[in-house]
Enzyme design. Structure first.
Site, PDB file in Angstrom:
ATOM      1  N   ASN A  43      45.370 -12.618  78.865  1.00 10.54           N
ATOM      2  CA  ASN A  43      45.588 -11.171  78.691  1.00 10.54           C
ATOM      3  C   ASN A  43      46.549 -11.008  77.514  1.00 10.54           C
ATOM      4  O   ASN A  43      47.230 -11.971  77.136  1.00 10.54           O
ATOM      5  CB  ASN A  43      46.111 -10.532  79.996  1.00 10.54           C
ATOM      6  CG  ASN A  43      47.530 -10.933  80.321  1.00 10.54           C
ATOM      7  OD1 ASN A  43      48.447 -10.789  79.503  1.00 10.54           O
ATOM      8  ND2 ASN A  43      47.751 -11.446  81.530  1.00 10.54           N
ATOM      9  N   ASN A  93      45.806 -10.931  93.384  1.00 14.11           N
ATOM     10  CA  ASN A  93      44.504 -11.040  92.712  1.00 14.11           C
ATOM     11  C   ASN A  93      43.388 -11.799  93.425  1.00 14.11           C
ATOM     12  O   ASN A  93      42.222 -11.601  93.124  1.00 14.11           O
ATOM     13  CB  ASN A  93      44.687 -11.704  91.343  1.00 14.11           C
ATOM     14  CG  ASN A  93      45.665 -10.968  90.455  1.00 14.11           C
ATOM     15  OD1 ASN A  93      46.269 -11.553  89.569  1.00 14.11           O
ATOM     16  ND2 ASN A  93      45.857  -9.685  90.685  1.00 14.11           N
ATOM     17  N   ARG A 117      41.737 -19.621  86.623  1.00 13.30           N
ATOM     18  CA  ARG A 117      42.305 -19.148  87.896  1.00 13.30           C
ATOM     19  C   ARG A 117      41.373 -19.330  89.096  1.00 13.30           C
ATOM     20  O   ARG A 117      41.762 -19.023  90.225  1.00 13.30           O
ATOM     21  CB  ARG A 117      42.711 -17.669  87.767  1.00 13.30           C
ATOM     22  CG  ARG A 117      43.804 -17.432  86.729  1.00 13.30           C
ATOM     23  CD  ARG A 117      44.488 -16.097  86.919  1.00 13.30           C
ATOM     24  NE  ARG A 117      45.166 -16.013  88.211  1.00 13.30           N
ATOM     25  CZ  ARG A 117      45.729 -14.906  88.689  1.00 13.30           C
ATOM     26  NH1 ARG A 117      45.705 -13.793  87.995  1.00 13.30           N
ATOM     27  NH2 ARG A 117      46.321 -14.910  89.872  1.00 13.30           N
ATOM     28  N   ARG A 168      38.535  -7.179  84.479  1.00 16.65           N
ATOM     29  CA  ARG A 168      38.603  -8.301  85.415  1.00 16.65           C
ATOM     30  C   ARG A 168      37.686  -8.144  86.632  1.00 16.65           C
ATOM     31  O   ARG A 168      37.514  -9.093  87.387  1.00 16.65           O
ATOM     32  CB  ARG A 168      40.041  -8.487  85.900  1.00 16.65           C
ATOM     33  CG  ARG A 168      41.055  -8.825  84.806  1.00 16.65           C
ATOM     34  CD  ARG A 168      40.778 -10.195  84.204  1.00 16.65           C
ATOM     35  NE  ARG A 168      41.835 -10.602  83.317  1.00 16.65           N
ATOM     36  CZ  ARG A 168      42.929 -11.267  83.694  1.00 16.65           C
ATOM     37  NH1 ARG A 168      43.104 -11.600  84.947  1.00 16.65           N
ATOM     38  NH2 ARG A 168      43.835 -11.609  82.802  1.00 16.65           N
ATOM     39  N   HIS A 197      44.295  -4.643  84.497  1.00 16.76           N
ATOM     40  CA  HIS A 197      44.076  -4.494  85.943  1.00 16.76           C
ATOM     41  C   HIS A 197      44.483  -3.065  86.314  1.00 16.76           C
ATOM     42  O   HIS A 197      45.440  -2.534  85.754  1.00 16.76           O
ATOM     43  CB  HIS A 197      45.009  -5.417  86.744  1.00 16.76           C
ATOM     44  CG  HIS A 197      44.509  -6.790  87.012  1.00 16.76           C
ATOM     45  ND1 HIS A 197      45.350  -7.878  87.034  1.00 16.76           N
ATOM     46  CD2 HIS A 197      43.273  -7.269  87.314  1.00 16.76           C
ATOM     47  CE1 HIS A 197      44.647  -8.970  87.325  1.00 16.76           C
ATOM     48  NE2 HIS A 197      43.393  -8.629  87.493  1.00 16.76           N
ATOM     49  N   CYS A 293      51.963  -7.277  91.394  1.00 16.27           N
ATOM     50  CA  CYS A 293      51.116  -8.487  91.325  1.00 16.27           C
ATOM     51  C   CYS A 293      51.711  -9.658  92.082  1.00 16.27           C
ATOM     52  O   CYS A 293      51.013 -10.626  92.349  1.00 16.27           O
ATOM     53  CB  CYS A 293      50.973  -8.995  89.901  1.00 16.27           C
ATOM     54  SG  CYS A 293      50.769  -7.839  88.632  1.00 16.27           S
TER      55      CYS A 293
HETATM   56  N1  ARG Z   1      48.605 -14.074  84.009  1.00 17.53           N
HETATM   57  C1  ARG Z   1      47.939 -13.407  85.091  1.00 17.53           C
HETATM   58  C2  ARG Z   1      46.518 -13.045  84.668  1.00 17.53           C
HETATM   59  O1  ARG Z   1      46.306 -12.678  83.544  1.00 17.53           O
HETATM   60  C3  ARG Z   1      48.700 -12.205  85.510  1.00 17.53           C
HETATM   61  C4  ARG Z   1      48.104 -11.471  86.663  1.00 17.53           C
HETATM   62  C5  ARG Z   1      48.862 -10.256  87.042  1.00 17.53           C
HETATM   63  N2  ARG Z   1      48.331  -9.645  88.176  1.00 17.53           N
HETATM   64  C6  ARG Z   1      48.063  -8.340  88.341  1.00 17.53           C
HETATM   65  N3  ARG Z   1      47.636  -7.945  89.486  1.00 17.53           N
HETATM   66  N4  ARG Z   1      48.160  -7.488  87.363  1.00 17.53           N
HETATM   67  O2  ARG Z   1      45.600 -13.114  85.437  1.00 17.53           O
END
Ligand code: ARG
Length: 299
Positions: A43, A93, A117, A168, A197, A293
């Protein structure tokens, strides 16, 4: 009650008010960040941050977030993180939990967007299995991605889900979720990659109040938000984009835990009667995340 709502014409205001109530969450799940770091860029916030996380400071900040949940009376459950999964701490997530009208706990497991992930999900699935949840899966042949409560956010106190899509999570995921849980889903398209998100630009504070960053939404999305919430607090661009103001968490409809320094937003929150609890999440902002998050709300 299953229905996807994509524009205000489909919204029947009285039927939203008549939606059955849902108990407020009483617990959060958090992941201890022993292996947290920024190792890759998925991101815009992670660009230039690879290798720059101060692990000791991250653990200190995480402990403070944890103790704030304790202090407002939310019970904290912990999962240990895993070596090689540096984003596992962002445990909003990997899943979407739900409590049905009979009190049975359910969960949809996510289909993570980024390959880096995908291996996180089974660790959460195992935890849900051990804790008596009925586990649901999305059809990976038909749905590209879905990142749980990063994009799917329960309306406080109601059986109504807000579903972000665009970066996402795929719109198609919400049809299955709506049918399975028998709840309406109001979908919101995200249009600015900084707010990748839904939980980066939209925070449900209570049944009739939301905190948003308007620049992240389409006109249609903004109309939907304003049609449902009587009160909409708007975050200025710097507080939303740099300090993740909208990634605050208001689990009980009263106490807001938020990244420290969101001056304008905090004034708006206090004027609206909320109690503000500021905490530094500076090490997590480097990865594109903050308070919301770093936990999963549970019943
Ligand atoms: N580095 C993680 C990603 O890009 C951060 C996730 C943050 N989570 C959120 N719910 N905004 O997936």
């Amino acid at each position: 009650m299953a229905q996807l709502i994509t524009s205000v014409d489909q919204l029947n205001a009285s039927s939203i008010n008549d939606l059955p109530s849902m108990p407020l969450p009483t617990k959060v799940l958090m992941v201890r960040p022993l292996h947290y770091s920024v190792d890759y860029v998925i991101n815009p916030h992670m660009a230039d941050q690879v290798g720059r996380v101060n692990t000791t400071e991250a653990q200190r900040e995480w402990m403070l977030v944890r103790s704030l949940f304790d202090r407002i009376g939310i019970n904290v459950r912990i999962i240990e993180d895993q070596e090689g999964l540096p984003d596992m701490v962002f445990c909003a997530n990997q899943s979407l939990p739900y409590l049905d009208k009979k009190g049975q706990r359910h969960v949809f497991m996510s289909i993570m967007h980024a390959d880096q992930r995908k291996r996180e999900v089974p660790y959460f699935e195992q935890w849900y299995r051990q804790n008596g949840y009925e586990i649901h899966y999305l059809d990976e042949d038909k749905i590209d991605d879905f990142e749980g409560c990063g994009d799917a956010i329960w309306h406080t106190g109601r059986r109504l889900l807000w579903g972000g899509h665009g970066y996402r999570s795929s719109m198609e995921a919400y049809q299955t979720i709506s049918d399975t849980f028998d709840v309406p889903v109001i979908t919101l398209e995200l249009v600015d990659e900084t707010f990748y998100h839904l939980d980066t630009c939209f925070c449900v504070l209570d049944d009739h109040t939301a905190l948003i960053y308007p620049g992240a939404f389409t006109e249609q999305g903004l109309e939907l938000i304003h049609a449902v919430f009587e009160q909409v607090i708007e975050a200025p661009e710097n507080e939303a984009g740099e300090l993740f103001a909208c990634n605050a968490c208001c689990a009980d409809g009263r106490n807001v835990i938020i990244q420290q320094g969101c001056t304008d937003v905090n004034k708006g929150l206090r004027d609206a009667g909320f109690s503000v609890h500021e905490v530094s999440t500076s090490e997590f902002l480097k990865s594109g995340g903050s308070v919301f998050c770093m936990k999963m709300l549970l019943w």
